[in-house]
Write a protein that holds these residues in place. Structure first.
Motif, PDB file in Angstrom:
ATOM      1  N   LEU A 155      34.805  44.531  33.006  1.00  2.49           N
ATOM      2  CA  LEU A 155      34.185  43.789  34.038  1.00  2.49           C
ATOM      3  C   LEU A 155      34.956  43.489  35.268  1.00  2.49           C
ATOM      4  O   LEU A 155      36.108  43.212  35.219  1.00  2.49           O
ATOM      5  N   VAL A 156      34.576  43.881  36.521  1.00  2.31           N
ATOM      6  CA  VAL A 156      35.232  43.470  37.810  1.00  2.31           C
ATOM      7  C   VAL A 156      34.612  42.294  38.372  1.00  2.31           C
ATOM      8  O   VAL A 156      33.434  42.144  38.579  1.00  2.31           O
ATOM      9  N   VAL A 157      35.497  41.643  38.739  1.00  5.00           N
ATOM     10  CA  VAL A 157      35.225  40.036  39.399  1.00  5.00           C
ATOM     11  C   VAL A 157      35.626  40.157  40.819  1.00  5.00           C
ATOM     12  O   VAL A 157      36.889  40.700  41.191  1.00  5.00           O
ATOM     13  N   ALA A 158      34.981  39.264  41.704  1.00  3.70           N
ATOM     14  CA  ALA A 158      35.695  38.919  43.050  1.00  3.70           C
ATOM     15  C   ALA A 158      36.314  37.654  43.016  1.00  3.70           C
ATOM     16  O   ALA A 158      35.610  36.622  42.386  1.00  3.70           O
ATOM     17  N   LEU A 159      37.279  37.341  43.351  1.00  6.62           N
ATOM     18  CA  LEU A 159      38.090  36.044  43.303  1.00  6.62           C
ATOM     19  C   LEU A 159      37.841  35.342  44.968  1.00  6.62           C
ATOM     20  O   LEU A 159      37.448  36.087  45.570  1.00  6.62           O
ATOM     21  N   ASP A 160      38.062  34.133  44.748  1.00  5.81           N
ATOM     22  CA  ASP A 160      37.805  33.490  46.208  1.00  5.81           C
ATOM     23  C   ASP A 160      38.629  34.017  47.099  1.00  5.81           C
ATOM     24  O   ASP A 160      38.101  33.807  48.332  1.00  5.81           O
ATOM     25  N   SER A 161      39.577  34.697  46.895  1.00  2.64           N
ATOM     26  CA  SER A 161      40.426  35.131  47.893  1.00  2.64           C
ATOM     27  C   SER A 161      39.803  36.345  48.398  1.00  2.64           C
ATOM     28  O   SER A 161      40.629  37.066  49.546  1.00  2.64           O
ATOM     29  N   GLY A 162      38.888  36.939  47.728  1.00  2.44           N
ATOM     30  CA  GLY A 162      38.303  38.050  48.334  1.00  2.44           C
ATOM     31  C   GLY A 162      38.924  39.342  47.726  1.00  2.44           C
ATOM     32  O   GLY A 162      38.339  40.401  47.944  1.00  2.44           O
ATOM     33  N   VAL A 163      39.655  39.082  46.862  1.00  8.86           N
ATOM     34  CA  VAL A 163      40.586  40.224  46.028  1.00  8.86           C
ATOM     35  C   VAL A 163      39.758  40.567  44.741  1.00  8.86           C
ATOM     36  O   VAL A 163      39.356  39.484  44.212  1.00  8.86           O
ATOM     37  N   LEU A 164      39.597  41.597  44.285  1.00  8.65           N
ATOM     38  CA  LEU A 164      38.929  42.176  42.868  1.00  8.65           C
ATOM     39  C   LEU A 164      40.099  42.085  41.760  1.00  8.65           C
ATOM     40  O   LEU A 164      41.167  42.269  42.025  1.00  8.65           O
ATOM     41  N   ALA A 165      39.416  41.814  40.787  1.00  8.73           N
ATOM     42  CA  ALA A 165      40.489  41.679  39.577  1.00  8.73           C
ATOM     43  C   ALA A 165      39.538  42.227  38.302  1.00  8.73           C
ATOM     44  O   ALA A 165      38.116  42.382  38.269  1.00  8.73           O
ATOM     45  N   VAL A 166      40.033  42.778  37.336  1.00  8.11           N
ATOM     46  CA  VAL A 166      39.417  43.217  36.275  1.00  8.11           C
ATOM     47  C   VAL A 166      39.695  42.391  34.878  1.00  8.11           C
ATOM     48  O   VAL A 166      40.828  41.794  34.591  1.00  8.11           O
ATOM     49  N   SER A 167      38.403  42.060  34.044  1.00  8.17           N
ATOM     50  CA  SER A 167      38.711  41.484  32.829  1.00  8.17           C
ATOM     51  C   SER A 167      38.246  42.460  31.839  1.00  8.17           C
ATOM     52  O   SER A 167      37.166  43.364  32.010  1.00  8.17           O
ATOM     53  N   VAL A 168      38.713  42.673  30.366  1.00  7.86           N
ATOM     54  CA  VAL A 168      38.250  43.389  29.490  1.00  7.86           C
ATOM     55  C   VAL A 168      38.147  42.699  28.345  1.00  7.86           C
ATOM     56  O   VAL A 168      38.969  42.031  27.770  1.00  7.86           O
ATOM     57  N   ILE A 169      36.557  42.576  28.046  1.00  5.94           N
ATOM     58  CA  ILE A 169      36.526  41.701  26.882  1.00  5.94           C
ATOM     59  C   ILE A 169      35.419  42.376  25.757  1.00  5.94           C
ATOM     60  O   ILE A 169      34.925  43.449  26.288  1.00  5.94           O
ATOM     61  N   PRO A 170      35.398  41.709  24.706  1.00  7.04           N
ATOM     62  CA  PRO A 170      34.460  42.367  23.746  1.00  7.04           C
ATOM     63  C   PRO A 170      32.991  42.253  24.169  1.00  7.04           C
ATOM     64  O   PRO A 170      32.389  41.330  24.914  1.00  7.04           O
ATOM     65  N   SER A 174      35.786  50.564  44.464  1.00 11.25           N
ATOM     66  CA  SER A 174      37.218  50.082  44.063  1.00 11.25           C
ATOM     67  C   SER A 174      37.664  51.010  42.708  1.00 11.25           C
ATOM     68  O   SER A 174      38.755  51.606  42.595  1.00 11.25           O
ATOM     69  N   SER A 175      36.665  51.139  41.875  1.00 14.02           N
ATOM     70  CA  SER A 175      37.022  51.701  40.619  1.00 14.02           C
ATOM     71  C   SER A 175      36.956  53.441  40.500  1.00 14.02           C
ATOM     72  O   SER A 175      37.752  53.999  39.852  1.00 14.02           O
ATOM     73  N   GLY A 176      35.982  53.757  41.423  1.00 12.75           N
ATOM     74  CA  GLY A 176      35.712  55.120  41.157  1.00 12.75           C
ATOM     75  C   GLY A 176      34.830  55.801  40.275  1.00 12.75           C
ATOM     76  O   GLY A 176      34.371  56.747  40.011  1.00 12.75           O
ATOM     77  N   TYR A 177      34.262  54.705  39.270  1.00 12.25           N
ATOM     78  CA  TYR A 177      33.135  55.036  38.406  1.00 12.25           C
ATOM     79  C   TYR A 177      32.156  54.470  38.621  1.00 12.25           C
ATOM     80  O   TYR A 177      31.896  53.640  39.343  1.00 12.25           O
ATOM     81  N   VAL A 178      31.014  55.079  37.953  1.00 18.90           N
ATOM     82  CA  VAL A 178      29.562  54.353  37.806  1.00 18.90           C
ATOM     83  C   VAL A 178      29.525  53.003  36.861  1.00 18.90           C
ATOM     84  O   VAL A 178      30.114  53.208  35.966  1.00 18.90           O
ATOM     85  N   LEU A 179      28.679  52.348  37.113  1.00 20.57           N
ATOM     86  CA  LEU A 179      28.349  51.068  36.256  1.00 20.57           C
ATOM     87  C   LEU A 179      27.951  51.830  34.894  1.00 20.57           C
ATOM     88  O   LEU A 179      27.173  52.588  34.936  1.00 20.57           O
ATOM     89  N   GLY A 192      42.761  54.477  34.909  1.00 16.35           N
ATOM     90  CA  GLY A 192      42.676  55.353  35.944  1.00 16.35           C
ATOM     91  C   GLY A 192      41.522  55.072  37.034  1.00 16.35           C
ATOM     92  O   GLY A 192      40.977  55.761  37.847  1.00 16.35           O
ATOM     93  N   GLN A 193      41.520  53.761  37.330  1.00 20.31           N
ATOM     94  CA  GLN A 193      40.785  53.349  38.667  1.00 20.31           C
ATOM     95  C   GLN A 193      41.744  53.715  39.613  1.00 20.31           C
ATOM     96  O   GLN A 193      42.886  53.867  39.807  1.00 20.31           O
ATOM     97  N   LYS A 194      40.755  53.942  40.869  1.00 18.09           N
ATOM     98  CA  LYS A 194      41.753  54.381  41.985  1.00 18.09           C
ATOM     99  C   LYS A 194      42.860  53.392  42.511  1.00 18.09           C
ATOM    100  O   LYS A 194      43.458  53.849  42.911  1.00 18.09           O
ATOM    101  N   LYS A 195      42.584  52.364  42.259  1.00 16.03           N
ATOM    102  CA  LYS A 195      43.530  51.275  42.626  1.00 16.03           C
ATOM    103  C   LYS A 195      43.935  50.286  41.503  1.00 16.03           C
ATOM    104  O   LYS A 195      42.821  49.783  40.794  1.00 16.03           O
ATOM    105  N   LEU A 196      45.097  50.068  41.203  1.00 19.66           N
ATOM    106  CA  LEU A 196      45.569  49.252  39.943  1.00 19.66           C
ATOM    107  C   LEU A 196      45.086  47.823  40.233  1.00 19.66           C
ATOM    108  O   LEU A 196      45.870  47.108  41.453  1.00 19.66           O
TER     109      LEU A 196
END
Length: 155
Positions: free
Chosen positions: A48-63, A93-98, A105-109
């Motif tokens: 799951l990709v989230v948007a932070l209040d800073s405008g930056v994206l981050a990734v979470s990996v959960i069950p 950002s990721s280069g992948y479809v939902l 292997g995302q476009k940007k780490l």
């Protein structure tokens, strides 16, 4: 091959690729993967990709059997707030479809946090970058490749 598979091969880490026939009517891609691969949904992790209040994206990996605790994710990346990223931003950002977004292997780490439940397993399953395709690998190898941390993210 997908960028996710290529990245694990390049890292020379042990992994297995699992393929199944994706049903476009499946309500949950992750739960479909668990069912079709005959494994526990708690061992299959969604990206799951989230948007932070800073405008930056981050990734979470959960069950796949859980939902993301956005407050816990924000805390894990030292942000004030996190919300689910817009689908177009995720794909760009990721280069992948939902439904096929892999943490690998995302476009940007991006800053990545893996739910600590992953450490309960020798291997976990994550998307290989396409619906119907999963990579099985050690959670520690996944964290090393992504420079990720572990935290309690699931609710």
């Amino acid at each position: 091959m997908t960028p996710a598979i290529n990245s694990v091969e390049k890292a020379k880490l042990p992994f297995k690729v699992h393929q199944y026939e994706h049903d476009s009517n499946a309500a949950s891609y992750g739960e479909e993967a668990a069912q079709k691969l005959n494994i526990s949904a708690s061992q299959v992790f969604k990206t799951l990709v989230v948007a932070l209040d800073s405008g930056v994206l981050a990734v979470s990996v959960i069950p796949v059997s859980h939902q993301l605790n956005l407050k816990a994710m924000a805390s894990a990346v030292k942000a004030k707030k996190a919300k689910m990223a817009e689908p177009k931003a995720v794909e760009r950002s990721s280069g992948y479809v939902l439904g096929g977004v892999s943490p690998l292997g995302q476009k940007k780490l991006l800053k990545t946090v893996i739910d600590q439940q992953a450490l309960d397993f020798d291997t976990i399953f994550v998307s290989a970058g396409r619906r119907g395709l999963e990579i099985e690998l050690s959670p520690n190898d996944l964290a090393m490749m992504l420079q990720a941390s572990f935290a309690s993210l699931a609710k």
